[in-house]
Structure formats: C-alpha cells, structure tokens
Design a protein around this motif. Structure first.
Motif, mmCIF file in Angstrom:
data_model
loop_
_atom_site.group_PDB
_atom_site.id
_atom_site.type_symbol
_atom_site.label_atom_id
_atom_site.label_comp_id
_atom_site.label_asym_id
_atom_site.label_seq_id
_atom_site.Cartn_x
_atom_site.Cartn_y
_atom_site.Cartn_z
ATOM 1 N N TYR A 226 0.881 -1.156 0.000
ATOM 2 C CA TYR A 226 0.000 0.000 0.000
ATOM 3 C C TYR A 226 0.925 1.215 0.000
ATOM 4 O O TYR A 226 1.905 1.259 0.748
ATOM 5 C CB TYR A 226 -0.887 0.013 1.235
ATOM 6 C CG TYR A 226 -1.950 -1.057 1.270
ATOM 7 C CD1 TYR A 226 -2.562 -1.407 2.465
ATOM 8 C CD2 TYR A 226 -2.358 -1.721 0.119
ATOM 9 C CE1 TYR A 226 -3.552 -2.383 2.523
ATOM 10 C CE2 TYR A 226 -3.339 -2.701 0.162
ATOM 11 C CZ TYR A 226 -3.934 -3.029 1.361
ATOM 12 O OH TYR A 226 -4.904 -3.995 1.414
ATOM 13 N N PHE B 144 -3.920 1.386 -3.308
ATOM 14 C CA PHE B 144 -4.121 0.086 -2.672
ATOM 15 C C PHE B 144 -4.113 -1.015 -3.727
ATOM 16 O O PHE B 144 -3.505 -2.065 -3.541
ATOM 17 C CB PHE B 144 -5.447 0.057 -1.897
ATOM 18 C CG PHE B 144 -5.384 0.700 -0.533
ATOM 19 C CD1 PHE B 144 -6.423 0.563 0.376
ATOM 20 C CD2 PHE B 144 -4.291 1.458 -0.143
ATOM 21 C CE1 PHE B 144 -6.363 1.151 1.632
ATOM 22 C CE2 PHE B 144 -4.211 2.052 1.106
ATOM 23 C CZ PHE B 144 -5.254 1.895 2.005
ATOM 24 N N ASN C 28 -0.144 -2.852 10.713
ATOM 25 C CA ASN C 28 -0.925 -1.743 10.161
ATOM 26 C C ASN C 28 -0.190 -0.424 10.304
ATOM 27 O O ASN C 28 -0.795 0.608 10.458
ATOM 28 C CB ASN C 28 -2.273 -1.690 10.893
ATOM 29 C CG ASN C 28 -3.229 -0.697 10.296
ATOM 30 O OD1 ASN C 28 -3.153 -0.364 9.125
ATOM 31 N ND2 ASN C 28 -4.131 -0.189 11.114
ATOM 32 N N HIS D 193 -12.866 6.027 14.442
ATOM 33 C CA HIS D 193 -11.723 5.200 14.053
ATOM 34 C C HIS D 193 -11.182 4.466 15.275
ATOM 35 O O HIS D 193 -10.895 5.078 16.307
ATOM 36 C CB HIS D 193 -10.627 6.067 13.425
ATOM 37 C CG HIS D 193 -11.006 6.602 12.072
ATOM 38 N ND1 HIS D 193 -11.970 7.560 11.907
ATOM 39 C CD2 HIS D 193 -10.570 6.287 10.838
ATOM 40 C CE1 HIS D 193 -12.104 7.819 10.620
ATOM 41 N NE2 HIS D 193 -11.272 7.069 9.942
ATOM 42 N N SER E 281 -6.969 5.331 12.382
ATOM 43 C CA SER E 281 -7.343 4.513 11.232
ATOM 44 C C SER E 281 -8.365 3.484 11.693
ATOM 45 O O SER E 281 -8.676 3.396 12.885
ATOM 46 C CB SER E 281 -6.112 3.823 10.635
ATOM 47 O OG SER E 281 -5.450 3.016 11.607
ATOM 48 N N ARG E 282 -8.858 2.733 10.733
ATOM 49 C CA ARG E 282 -9.797 1.656 11.055
ATOM 50 C C ARG E 282 -9.097 0.331 10.821
ATOM 51 O O ARG E 282 -8.565 0.099 9.732
ATOM 52 C CB ARG E 282 -11.028 1.727 10.167
ATOM 53 C CG ARG E 282 -11.894 2.919 10.391
ATOM 54 C CD ARG E 282 -13.197 2.814 9.599
ATOM 55 N NE ARG E 282 -13.865 4.098 9.514
ATOM 56 C CZ ARG E 282 -14.611 4.623 10.469
ATOM 57 N NH1 ARG E 282 -14.786 3.952 11.592
ATOM 58 N NH2 ARG E 282 -15.197 5.800 10.313
ATOM 59 N N ASN E 283 -9.072 -0.505 11.819
ATOM 60 C CA ASN E 283 -8.476 -1.822 11.665
ATOM 61 C C ASN E 283 -9.513 -2.752 11.082
ATOM 62 O O ASN E 283 -10.454 -3.156 11.754
ATOM 63 C CB ASN E 283 -7.986 -2.338 13.020
ATOM 64 C CG ASN E 283 -7.194 -3.617 12.882
ATOM 65 O OD1 ASN E 283 -7.479 -4.453 12.024
ATOM 66 N ND2 ASN E 283 -6.200 -3.789 13.717
ATOM 67 N N SER E 284 -9.337 -3.070 9.802
ATOM 68 C CA SER E 284 -10.296 -3.950 9.139
ATOM 69 C C SER E 284 -9.757 -5.364 8.993
ATOM 70 O O SER E 284 -10.396 -6.219 8.405
ATOM 71 C CB SER E 284 -10.625 -3.384 7.755
ATOM 72 O OG SER E 284 -9.445 -3.266 6.986
ATOM 73 N N THR F 204 -2.699 -2.465 6.189
ATOM 74 C CA THR F 204 -2.613 -1.039 6.488
ATOM 75 C C THR F 204 -3.816 -0.284 5.941
ATOM 76 O O THR F 204 -4.098 -0.315 4.747
ATOM 77 C CB THR F 204 -1.335 -0.446 5.861
ATOM 78 O OG1 THR F 204 -0.222 -1.239 6.258
ATOM 79 C CG2 THR F 204 -1.127 0.975 6.318
ATOM 80 N N ASP F 205 -4.509 0.376 6.811
ATOM 81 C CA ASP F 205 -5.596 1.240 6.377
ATOM 82 C C ASP F 205 -5.087 2.668 6.329
ATOM 83 O O ASP F 205 -4.024 2.978 6.858
ATOM 84 C CB ASP F 205 -6.763 1.103 7.344
ATOM 85 C CG ASP F 205 -8.050 1.666 6.767
ATOM 86 O OD1 ASP F 205 -9.068 1.632 7.462
ATOM 87 O OD2 ASP F 205 -8.031 2.156 5.611
ATOM 88 N N THR F 206 -5.843 3.540 5.716
ATOM 89 C CA THR F 206 -5.445 4.935 5.609
ATOM 90 C C THR F 206 -5.340 5.539 7.002
ATOM 91 O O THR F 206 -6.242 5.383 7.826
ATOM 92 C CB THR F 206 -6.457 5.717 4.777
ATOM 93 O OG1 THR F 206 -6.574 5.090 3.510
ATOM 94 C CG2 THR F 206 -6.006 7.157 4.598
ATOM 95 N N GLN F 207 -4.240 6.225 7.250
ATOM 96 C CA GLN F 207 -4.020 6.850 8.543
ATOM 97 C C GLN F 207 -4.145 8.364 8.407
ATOM 98 O O GLN F 207 -3.575 8.962 7.498
ATOM 99 C CB GLN F 207 -2.649 6.461 9.090
ATOM 100 C CG GLN F 207 -2.543 4.956 9.312
ATOM 101 C CD GLN F 207 -1.354 4.538 10.139
ATOM 102 O OE1 GLN F 207 -0.631 5.363 10.684
ATOM 103 N NE2 GLN F 207 -1.143 3.242 10.263
#
Lengths: 114, 115
Positions: free
Chosen positions: A32, A51, A100, B29, B94-97, B101-104
């Motif tokens: 990403y 992404f 993450n 978030h 961010s959202r842990n899905s 890595t999610d958008t921060q």
C-alpha cells in the motif's frame, strides 16, 4: 522489511512549472503506498493513496501518482505548481497484511519561486 | 472529517522527567498509532493500539508506553526523558479492518523539547 527512499532532499521549481517527486520502495509483496504533505510546524495531510487497481491515482490539490511495480516506484506529479504547494512531501509504504503501520521516507522539501 | 486533536501543542521538559501526550478524534476510528518525527526526518512508528491493547511496536525502548481508552482516545507516555527524545510526536487514527494497512489520518502533533 519495508523501506522507502526519496532521493531528492530539496527541489526548487518555478510557479507554474511541472513537478515530479521521486519515491522508491522496498517490500516483498504488493504494498500500500501513500503520499503525505506537511507544512511547517504542522501534521501530515494525505494527498493520495494506492491500494490496488488502476496504477495512476488522483489525489487532492491536483496531484497524481503512478505506481510502477517493475521500478518499485510511486512518483508524485503535478502539472502546474502553485506557490501554496511549498511544503515537505513524504512517501510512505504499508503492508497488505499483518502490521498496520507505515514506513516513511525522509521527505522532499519543495520550494516554489515566483 | 476525522478531527484529530493532540495536546499539548508544545512542551519543554528536562532530562529524566516523564511526559504524557494526548490524542483524540471526533470520528469512530478504532486504531491509534503514534509516530516520532525528529527534525529533518520522516516519521518513525512507535506503536499502535487497537481495542485498548498494543497491536504492534517499532524499535523504541519500553520507556515509551501508551494507552487507548474506550472512546478510542490515546496517551503516549515517555519516562526518563533523554535529549534525543526531542521531536514532533504525531498520532494517527485509522480503522483496523484486518486487511493490512488502512489509511491513517494524522493530528497536528506535539512538539517536545528536552533540555
């Protein structure tokens, strides 16, 4: 391990000129990818992200970036720079699975001259 | 609008002291990450909190610790401050899905100076 290289520490462009900021990443799988901008004394603002899908992504403020897997690059471009674009630009890479967190490059400082 | 806020804006401490930095947001978030940005450098990942537990840590010693509260706000605590701890500390939400890595989204940061 992930890493990001921004080869240009400082770039100066004239207002109205085109801009390209380079970013190369190292990651074992498809990453990403993100570009953030930071004005002096401020936090980071997200410009755009990749992404999956179309390798040319559009962002805010007229910026775009192209993901090139063969070159491990994610360069940021803008066709016509405005004086307000002067700031520090950071490229970042994140994992598609597991952790993450983001790995950032050392940044490119953009100066815009009238 | 994520509305990430951090407090205080600036802080001056002396070596050996302890400091607590705070981060909150208006959105739901569920994940908070903390980064350290030394002068002239890119941000470096300290740790992340998800569901009030540490969910990953960078290369920082144990004197860097954190908390996340039920409302998703967070604290970063640093004990036994050293001169090299002088930096801009950024929190990101961010959202842990579960899919990487999610958008921060970053706050404005806290500038810590250690004398």
């Amino acid at each position: 391990a992930q890493s990001v290289t921004q080869p240009d520490i400082h770039i100066t462009v004239s207002e109205g000129a085109s801009l390209e900021l380079r970013c190369n990443y190292s990651y074992g799988a498809t990453p990403y990818l993100f570009w953030y901008v930071q004005s002096p004394g401020q936090g980071l603002q997200l410009l755009l992200k990749y992404f999956s899908g179309d390798t040319l992504v559009q962002g805010i403020k007229g910026f775009e970036a192209e993901f090139k897997r063969s070159q491990s690059s994610f360069n940021l471009r803008k066709p016509s720079v405005h004086w307000s674009d002067a700031a520090e630009y950071f490229c970042a890479v994140g994992a598609q699975d597991g952790a993450n967190n983001l790995f950032f490059g050392t940044g490119t400082r953009l100066t815009v001259i009238p | 609008e994520t509305g990430v806020t951090q407090s205080p804006t600036h802080l001056i401490k002396t070596r050996g002291q302890q400091v607590t930095l705070r981060c909150s947001s208006q959105s739901g978030h569920n994940t908070v990450s903390w980064y350290q940005q030394a002068l002239g450098q890119g941000p470096q990942f300290i740790f992340q909190y998800y569901r009030e537990e540490e969910n990953g840590r960078g290369n920082f010693p144990p004197r860097f610790s954190g908390l996340q509260f039920p409302n998703y706000s967070s604290e970063l605590n640093v004990n036994a401050l050293e001169l090299d701890d002088s930096a801009l500390y950024l929190c990101a939400i961010s959202r842990n899905s579960g899919g990487g890595t999610d958008t921060q989204y970053f706050g404005p940061g806290t500038r810590l100076t250690v004398l």
